[in-house]
Motif scaffolding. Structure first.
Motif, PDB file in Angstrom:
ATOM      1  N   ASP A   1       0.794  -1.242   0.000  1.00 28.66           N
ATOM      2  CA  ASP A   1       0.000   0.000   0.000  1.00 28.66           C
ATOM      3  C   ASP A   1       0.826   1.292   0.000  1.00 28.66           C
ATOM      4  O   ASP A   1       0.620   2.154  -0.858  1.00 28.66           O
ATOM      5  CB  ASP A   1      -0.970  -0.032   1.197  1.00 28.66           C
ATOM      6  CG  ASP A   1      -1.867   1.205   1.313  1.00 28.66           C
ATOM      7  OD1 ASP A   1      -1.878   2.027   0.394  1.00 28.66           O
ATOM      8  OD2 ASP A   1      -2.551   1.345   2.337  1.00 28.66           O
TER       9      ASP A   1
ATOM     10  N   GLY B   1      -3.550  -3.197  -3.407  1.00 31.13           N
ATOM     11  CA  GLY B   1      -4.858  -3.836  -3.486  1.00 31.13           C
ATOM     12  C   GLY B   1      -5.847  -2.912  -4.170  1.00 31.13           C
ATOM     13  O   GLY B   1      -5.504  -1.784  -4.533  1.00 31.13           O
ATOM     14  N   GLN B   2      -7.059  -3.402  -4.319  1.00 33.68           N
ATOM     15  CA  GLN B   2      -8.092  -2.591  -4.986  1.00 33.68           C
ATOM     16  C   GLN B   2      -8.462  -1.360  -4.149  1.00 33.68           C
ATOM     17  O   GLN B   2      -9.030  -0.407  -4.672  1.00 33.68           O
ATOM     18  CB  GLN B   2      -9.347  -3.445  -5.248  1.00 33.68           C
ATOM     19  CG  GLN B   2      -9.104  -4.646  -6.165  1.00 33.68           C
ATOM     20  CD  GLN B   2      -8.958  -4.267  -7.638  1.00 33.68           C
ATOM     21  OE1 GLN B   2      -9.524  -3.288  -8.088  1.00 33.68           O
ATOM     22  NE2 GLN B   2      -8.181  -5.035  -8.371  1.00 33.68           N
ATOM     23  N   MET B   3      -8.155  -1.347  -2.862  1.00 29.71           N
ATOM     24  CA  MET B   3      -8.477  -0.218  -1.989  1.00 29.71           C
ATOM     25  C   MET B   3      -7.278   0.717  -1.786  1.00 29.71           C
ATOM     26  O   MET B   3      -7.344   1.650  -1.004  1.00 29.71           O
ATOM     27  CB  MET B   3      -8.975  -0.717  -0.622  1.00 29.71           C
ATOM     28  CG  MET B   3     -10.327  -1.392  -0.662  1.00 29.71           C
ATOM     29  SD  MET B   3     -11.621  -0.228  -1.228  1.00 29.71           S
ATOM     30  CE  MET B   3     -11.898  -0.777  -2.911  1.00 29.71           C
ATOM     31  N   ASP B   4      -6.172   0.429  -2.469  1.00 29.24           N
ATOM     32  CA  ASP B   4      -4.981   1.280  -2.368  1.00 29.24           C
ATOM     33  C   ASP B   4      -4.966   2.268  -3.537  1.00 29.24           C
ATOM     34  O   ASP B   4      -5.885   2.301  -4.341  1.00 29.24           O
ATOM     35  CB  ASP B   4      -3.728   0.394  -2.346  1.00 29.24           C
ATOM     36  CG  ASP B   4      -3.753  -0.586  -1.166  1.00 29.24           C
ATOM     37  OD1 ASP B   4      -4.352  -0.239  -0.119  1.00 29.24           O
ATOM     38  OD2 ASP B   4      -3.194  -1.677  -1.291  1.00 29.24           O
ATOM     39  N   VAL B   5      -3.935   3.077  -3.619  1.00 28.52           N
ATOM     40  CA  VAL B   5      -3.886   4.049  -4.719  1.00 28.52           C
ATOM     41  C   VAL B   5      -3.823   3.291  -6.056  1.00 28.52           C
ATOM     42  O   VAL B   5      -3.305   2.185  -6.123  1.00 28.52           O
ATOM     43  CB  VAL B   5      -2.698   5.035  -4.590  1.00 28.52           C
ATOM     44  CG1 VAL B   5      -2.821   5.892  -3.353  1.00 28.52           C
ATOM     45  CG2 VAL B   5      -1.370   4.326  -4.632  1.00 28.52           C
ATOM     46  N   PRO B   6      -4.369   3.870  -7.112  1.00 28.02           N
ATOM     47  CA  PRO B   6      -4.361   3.183  -8.405  1.00 28.02           C
ATOM     48  C   PRO B   6      -2.935   2.932  -8.910  1.00 28.02           C
ATOM     49  O   PRO B   6      -2.019   3.708  -8.608  1.00 28.02           O
ATOM     50  CB  PRO B   6      -5.097   4.159  -9.334  1.00 28.02           C
ATOM     51  CG  PRO B   6      -5.872   5.058  -8.438  1.00 28.02           C
ATOM     52  CD  PRO B   6      -5.076   5.156  -7.179  1.00 28.02           C
TER      53      PRO B   6
END
Lengths: 209, 209
Positions: B72, B88-93
């Motif tokens: 992350d 992950g999908q919830m981290d920065v693009p």
């Protein structure tokens, strides 16, 4: 080149005390009232949410040419092109952030006493947030600092000092003569029904108008 | 230049399942058993703690010349000179992280299906963590992926795929023929009494020895 920042009224965001639905609206209303720099602070969301929120807030601050500072997350500051970061004692050290950010970004650091203030300045901080000056209700882990110690800190470090902690319409005038470059506010602006008017009044109180 | 990484046995840290007192000890024992890449994952500590822990773990991984990936936090990866990040999908693009990290750092991305896998690859990910393959107990918000879908993903993207989620000594052999470059493990290594032996057995199982 590092931006010149007017620290007079320094807004820190906090979704828990906002009277508007969105942070973007809240920031825009505060800027209309004279907030001169905005710090986006998000401790309870995912990195993706913080990133997307920071992008949205930057559209507002850019439109009004007000600098945007990101709390803690050096990577998000870089990713969205913010003007800099603000680092507390629990965030990455100032020198580590400087290595990552390069010389042109603003780094602010929190200091609770003269020792921390001098250390942060020597490590390369561009400004200091010093407090808790008036007894904040936003954080539990702070200790108060007397106005005469604040004054000594302002005389001891050659970088701007922003007073933080419990600043309100009722006490902001007490900062006159302390040597601070400005006052940081949260609920005194974004917790009010009329955010724009609250910011205007605070500036008058700070400047003694 | 971007480092070449051997993904065979990819260790993710998790303090909640460790059988050792310190993450540094845990990582060292795992590397002695053949772990070929280490991802430091810390979701419940301050940025300062994460930074200091990452510095300490990097001393171990450097000593054994094993790559270190930071979960992350792109800024902490840069600050400590890690080899890359895992997002992950919830981290920065991925593309935002690439802009900050530059071309020479590894970016790994989590994908749960072929659509996410192809997207992450096109955005510039260097490897993918794909799962949940065997039913993890470390996360609550995952959905299972069948081995034939994992196989299709490995054929569809030209970057290494690491199988994640519930990989254990009892099932790692099932990954043979799937096309994955390696398997990510947490408790199957660091939750064991003999961390080094557990890593050795997993590698044998993965390679079919």
């Amino acid at each position: 080149m590092k931006p010149e920042i007017d620290y007079t009224l320094y807004l820190c965001t906090d979704r828990k005390v906002m009277t508007t639905e969105s942070i973007e609206d809240c920031v825009e209303l505060a800027i209309k009232g004279g907030v001169s720099v905005v710090q986006l602070r998000e401790k309870e969301c995912t990195s993706r949410e913080f990133y997307e929120l920071a992008l949205a807030v930057k559209e507002i601050t850019d439109a009004y040419e007000v600098p945007l500072i990101i709390n803690d997350r050096v990577d998000i500051a870089l990713a969205i092109g913010a003007d800099g970061v603000h680092l507390g004692q629990m965030d990455v050290p100032v020198q580590a952030a400087r290595n990552v950010l390069g010389p042109d970004k603003i780094i602010g650091a929190t200091a609770h006493n003269i020792k921390e203030a001098e250390k942060a300045w020597k490590l390369g901080a561009d400004y200091l947030g010093v407090g808790d000056v008036f007894g904040t209700t936003s954080k539990l882990d702070t200790s108060r600092i007397a106005l005469d110690e604040l004054h000594i800190i302002c005389q001891s470090v050659p970088i701007p000092v922003v007073a933080i902690g419990g600043v309100s319409e009722g006490n902001i005038h007490k900062l006159q003569g302390s040597g601070v470059a400005g006052a940081a506010v949260i609920s005194a602006v974004i917790g009010k029904e009329n955010i724009t008017a609250a910011a205007e009044e605070l500036i008058k109180g700070f400047l003694g108008e």
